[in-house]
Scaffold this motif. Structure first.
Motif, PDB file in Angstrom:
ATOM      1  N   PRO A 266       0.826  -1.217   0.000  1.00  0.00           N
ATOM      2  CA  PRO A 266       0.000   0.000   0.000  1.00  0.00           C
ATOM      3  C   PRO A 266       0.858   1.264   0.000  1.00  0.00           C
ATOM      4  O   PRO A 266       1.976   1.284   0.519  1.00  0.00           O
ATOM      5  N   THR A 267       0.303   2.308  -0.570  1.00  0.00           N
ATOM      6  CA  THR A 267       1.015   3.584  -0.650  1.00  0.00           C
ATOM      7  C   THR A 267       0.844   4.386   0.638  1.00  0.00           C
ATOM      8  O   THR A 267       0.046   4.037   1.518  1.00  0.00           O
ATOM      9  N   LYS A 268       1.581   5.484   0.708  1.00  0.00           N
ATOM     10  CA  LYS A 268       1.468   6.383   1.857  1.00  0.00           C
ATOM     11  C   LYS A 268       0.041   6.909   2.003  1.00  0.00           C
ATOM     12  O   LYS A 268      -0.455   7.112   3.119  1.00  0.00           O
ATOM     13  N   GLY A 269      -0.630   7.124   0.855  1.00  0.00           N
ATOM     14  CA  GLY A 269      -1.998   7.633   0.895  1.00  0.00           C
ATOM     15  C   GLY A 269      -2.971   6.690   1.582  1.00  0.00           C
ATOM     16  O   GLY A 269      -3.947   7.128   2.201  1.00  0.00           O
ATOM     17  N   PHE A 270      -2.720   5.383   1.467  1.00  0.00           N
ATOM     18  CA  PHE A 270      -3.553   4.384   2.142  1.00  0.00           C
ATOM     19  C   PHE A 270      -3.453   4.543   3.649  1.00  0.00           C
ATOM     20  O   PHE A 270      -4.461   4.593   4.369  1.00  0.00           O
ATOM     21  N   TRP A 271      -2.232   4.623   4.170  1.00  0.00           N
ATOM     22  CA  TRP A 271      -2.035   4.749   5.611  1.00  0.00           C
ATOM     23  C   TRP A 271      -2.602   6.072   6.127  1.00  0.00           C
ATOM     24  O   TRP A 271      -3.165   6.127   7.232  1.00  0.00           O
TER      25      TRP A 271
END
Length: 390
Positions: free
Chosen positions: A339-344
């Motif tokens: 997952p990308t930073k945007g997911f977290w």
């Protein structure tokens, strides 16, 4: 016959309500499922309202229906005879025994409108989707076959990929040339086909009516919105709304749009085999739409589904709301999803209780505290776990 996971729910609804409306697109297996239910409920009588003989049999419903009060009466394509809903209301009121009527319909907008106006408080609803991974997938090979061919039973069970592709092409033609006109749609078939193909190219992207209007020759954006409503009502396109929450950030306000069956995505784009699909720009978006449908079908009644995206880049493919609880689902087309930073960031913004990353993997494994990677076919089990409070 493939065991459909919706069957127990329909049985439950029939045990609680005088009438159950079973929604689903053409050729999805509603009639086959209804026949199986009829065999369990003896006596039963089934009428296909596309047949002149069956429509003639029920032309006088005030005479026909009382004769079958002890039977499960199945009315197929009931939205084609809207006057019938007014006749069902007094008949149900005369005998409110559960499990009297099973109403099958292929146009959700018409059926919901007609039934809600005439049968309020007397009817329950369920939707039969194309075949699900939890129903037919045993390994990654069978998962790939379901994704490529889609879940329409005759497409999925075809003797070869070529036969499946031909069936889907014929389905698209018949749907546009015959099925939609029978539902009262007066848009030229070729216009709707071009629009549907555009949606397949834009699978999973934000819906921009003005952009599509220009691509179709400069027609009004309101007309484009009406075309979308037509395909959504016919249960072949999903409009996924953005998640609204006060987080003090600029949120995306446009819906995302998906052609609901992955096999139809591939047929509309001329992708007949796995080799055609591999490396094609739509592959990742097709997989995303495929998983969205699996999630939507697995969720319990009352669950809300949306997506989350901010201008700053926080993003979550699916937000599942069960009462006051929020869960997150990210969809990755990778055997080793990251997952990308945007997911977290999205998990933090929304205070997500638990999250899953759905990917083409063989087994589930933890990714972080409260976050787990899971295969598609495990979604039904996850939904049942959440519903029970797990």
């Amino acid at each position: 016959m493939i065991d459909r996971q919706l069957l127990p729910r329909i049985e439950h609804l029939l045990s609680q309500s005088p009438a159950v409306a079973l929604l689903g697109p053409r050729q999805v297996g509603k009639t086959t499922l209804a026949q199986a239910l009829g065999a369990r409920h003896s006596p039963s009588v089934m009428l296909d309202l596309e047949r002149d003989s069956d429509r003639a049999a029920i032309a006088q419903p005030e005479l026909f229906l009382p004769q079958h009060r002890q039977a499960l009466v199945v009315l197929d394509e009931v939205q084609l005879v809207p006057d019938l809903f007014r006749a069902l209301r007094p008949e149900i009121d005369a005998d409110r025994r559960p499990g009297r009527f099973l109403l099958l319909g292929s146009a959700s907008g018409d059926l919901l409108r007609q039934s809600s106006e005439s049968l309020a408080g007397r009817v329950a609803y369920a939707e039969l989707t194309p075949l699900l991974a939890s129903e037919v997938v045993s390994d990654l090979t069978s998962l790939q076959a379901l994704w490529l061919r889609g879940g329409y039973p005759l497409s999925h069970l075809a003797s070869s990929d070529e036969a499946s592709f031909e069936w889907r092409q014929n389905f698209v033609h018949t749907f546009l040339q015959q099925d939609l006109p029978s539902m009262g749609v007066r848009v030229p078939a070729e216009t709707l086909r071009r629009f549907w193909v555009m949606l397949a190219h834009l699978q999973g992207q934000l819906f921009n009516a003005s952009q599509l209007a220009q691509a179709l020759g400069g027609i009004a954006h309101t007309t484009i919105a009406r075309y979308l409503d037509t395909l959504v009502d016919a249960l072949v396109v999903r409009r996924l709304e953005p998640h609204w929450v006060n987080v003090g950030k600029r949120l995306v306000k446009s819906p995302k749009v998906y052609v609901r069956d992955s096999g139809l995505v591939h047929a509309l784009l001329g992708l007949a085999t796995v080799r055609d699909l591999q490396g094609h720009p739509v592959a990742g978006a097709s997989w995303e739409g495929f998983v969205v449908e699996q999630v939507a079908a697995a969720l319990p009644a009352g669950a809300q589904l949306s997506f989350y995206r901010t201008a700053a880049g926080a993003e979550l493919d699916l937000v599942v709301e069960l009462g006051t609880r929020k869960f997150g689902i990210e969809i990755k087309f990778s055997a080793a999803p990251k997952p990308t930073k945007g997911f977290w960031q999205a998990l933090s913004d929304l205070k997500i209780e638990r999250a899953w990353v759905v990917a083409p993997v063989e087994r589930r494994y933890p990714l972080a505290p409260g976050v787990e990677v899971v295969p598609v076919q495990a979604l039904q089990g996850l939904a049942e776990q959440l519903q029970s409070g797990g």
